[in-house]
Design an enzyme around this catalytic site. Structure first.
Site, short mmCIF file in Angstrom:
data_model
loop_
_atom_site.label_atom_id
_atom_site.label_comp_id
_atom_site.label_asym_id
_atom_site.label_seq_id
_atom_site.Cartn_x
_atom_site.Cartn_y
_atom_site.Cartn_z
N LYS A 1 0.83 -1.22 0.00
CA LYS A 1 0.00 0.00 0.00
C LYS A 1 0.86 1.27 0.00
O LYS A 1 0.60 2.19 -0.76
CB LYS A 1 -0.92 0.04 1.24
CG LYS A 1 -1.93 -1.11 1.30
CD LYS A 1 -2.93 -0.94 2.44
CE LYS A 1 -2.30 -0.98 3.82
NZ LYS A 1 -1.72 -2.27 4.21
N ARG B 1 -9.76 0.40 8.65
CA ARG B 1 -9.27 -0.93 9.01
C ARG B 1 -10.37 -1.76 9.66
O ARG B 1 -10.16 -2.95 9.92
CB ARG B 1 -8.16 -0.81 10.05
CG ARG B 1 -6.80 -0.35 9.55
CD ARG B 1 -6.01 -1.48 8.94
NE ARG B 1 -4.68 -1.71 9.47
CZ ARG B 1 -3.59 -1.03 9.21
NH1 ARG B 1 -3.65 0.04 8.47
NH2 ARG B 1 -2.44 -1.40 9.70
N ARG C 1 11.56 -6.19 5.29
CA ARG C 1 11.42 -4.73 5.20
C ARG C 1 12.26 -4.01 6.27
O ARG C 1 12.23 -4.36 7.43
CB ARG C 1 9.95 -4.34 5.38
CG ARG C 1 9.73 -2.83 5.40
CD ARG C 1 8.31 -2.47 5.13
NE ARG C 1 7.42 -2.73 6.26
CZ ARG C 1 6.10 -2.49 6.23
NH1 ARG C 1 5.55 -2.01 5.14
NH2 ARG C 1 5.37 -2.73 7.27
N ARG D 1 11.10 -2.06 11.90
CA ARG D 1 9.98 -1.68 12.75
C ARG D 1 9.69 -2.81 13.73
O ARG D 1 9.72 -3.98 13.36
CB ARG D 1 8.73 -1.44 11.87
CG ARG D 1 8.73 -0.09 11.20
CD ARG D 1 7.66 0.04 10.14
NE ARG D 1 6.34 -0.46 10.53
CZ ARG D 1 5.25 -0.35 9.75
NH1 ARG D 1 5.32 0.25 8.57
NH2 ARG D 1 4.09 -0.82 10.13
N ARG E 1 -0.51 -9.32 13.31
CA ARG E 1 -1.09 -8.32 12.41
C ARG E 1 -1.91 -8.99 11.31
O ARG E 1 -2.95 -8.50 10.89
CB ARG E 1 0.00 -7.45 11.79
CG ARG E 1 0.61 -6.49 12.80
CD ARG E 1 1.88 -5.89 12.29
NE ARG E 1 1.69 -4.91 11.24
CZ ARG E 1 2.65 -4.55 10.38
NH1 ARG E 1 3.85 -5.11 10.45
NH2 ARG E 1 2.40 -3.63 9.48
P1 AMP Z 1 0.52 0.30 9.05
O1 AMP Z 1 1.75 1.11 8.88
O2 AMP Z 1 -0.64 0.79 8.21
O3 AMP Z 1 0.74 -1.18 8.90
O4 AMP Z 1 0.02 0.54 10.57
C1 AMP Z 1 0.85 0.19 11.66
C2 AMP Z 1 0.00 0.06 12.91
O5 AMP Z 1 -0.65 1.31 13.19
C3 AMP Z 1 -1.14 -0.96 12.83
O6 AMP Z 1 -0.70 -2.28 13.11
C4 AMP Z 1 -2.10 -0.42 13.88
O7 AMP Z 1 -1.65 -0.70 15.20
C5 AMP Z 1 -1.97 1.09 13.70
N1 AMP Z 1 -2.94 1.60 12.70
C6 AMP Z 1 -2.66 2.17 11.49
N2 AMP Z 1 -3.78 2.53 10.85
C7 AMP Z 1 -4.82 2.18 11.67
C8 AMP Z 1 -6.23 2.27 11.57
N3 AMP Z 1 -6.85 2.80 10.49
N4 AMP Z 1 -6.97 1.79 12.61
C9 AMP Z 1 -6.39 1.28 13.71
N5 AMP Z 1 -5.07 1.14 13.86
C10 AMP Z 1 -4.27 1.59 12.86
#
Ligand code: AMP
Length: 209
Positions: free
Chosen positions: A13, A87, A123, A156, A167
């Protein structure tokens, strides 16, 4: 245009979002990037979010919807690309309420779990600018010690093996229903996320014309 990019963690993404923003002149809102920057600035939001993020869990819906409301107010009338949001179905319904009749186009990047695990394990990211280094995707494959911006390259916490599994299970349980939510409203286009970033981007371009 309001564009939503859905897909499992590691589906690509962020990479596709960068290309879309450049080609279509959209504002890029990655909720994950925004939360990571709040964590690194040690704000109240960051301290709250970190508790969930470190465990691979989702930050509560009301917190996320508050962020989205504020962002859309600030960027009223502009095209926005949502990356990593919504999400949950509650977030999707909340967004419908905020958009108040403006329809969003939704693209779901489809990648199988095995590939997600390979991509996320490989990554590395820059702590300063967020740039991604990933040999499994052919993105900046030679991982240097320092980013082009001078920032430190790191893995990360949530890209470590135990958290990746968590996740993915959160994705299947809570975010796949969002894909169904948009599919049942005929607002969803699925795009194969396998292949190089340019190959995937060409598929996306075709569905957007
Ligand atoms: P990402 O970088 O999009 O994979 O997001 C990393 C982490 O941020 C996720 O595993 C969640 O803990 C939190 N997060 C990001 N976007 C959301 C969202 N829309 N709703 C809830 N938690 C989020």
């Amino acid at each position: 245009m309001i564009l939503i990019l859905l897909g499992a963690p590691g589906a690509g993404k962020g990479t596709q979002a960068e290309k879309l923003v450049e080609e279509y002149g959209l504002q890029h809102l990655s909720t994950g990037d925004l939360l990571r920057s709040a964590v690194s600035d040690n704000t109240e939001l960051g301290r709250l979010a970190k508790r969930y993020m470190d465990q691979g869990q989702l930050v509560p819906d009301d917190v996320i919807l508050g962020i989205i409301r504020g962002y859309l107010k600030e960027h009223a009338g502009e095209g926005v690309l949502f990356d990593g949001f919504p999400r949950t179905v509650v977030q999707a319904e909340g967004l419908d309420g905020i958009l108040n009749g403006v329809e969003a186009r939704t693209i779901s990047l489809v990648v199988d779990d095995q590939r997600v695990i390979e991509r996320l394990s490989a990554r590395r990211s820059c702590r300063a600018c967020g740039r991604v280094y990933n040999p499994a995707l052919g993105i900046n494959p030679a991982s240097p010690d320092r980013c082009a911006c001078g920032g430190e390259i790191y893995q990360r916490d949530d890209d470590k093996a135990e958290t990746i599994a968590k996740r993915l299970s959160v994705y299947h349980a809570q975010t796949e229903p969002v894909v169904e939510y948009y599919r049942s409203r005929n607002l969803l286009v699925e795009v194969d996320g396998a292949g190089s970033p340019d190959e995937v981007f060409n598929r996306i371009r075709k569905v957007l014309t």
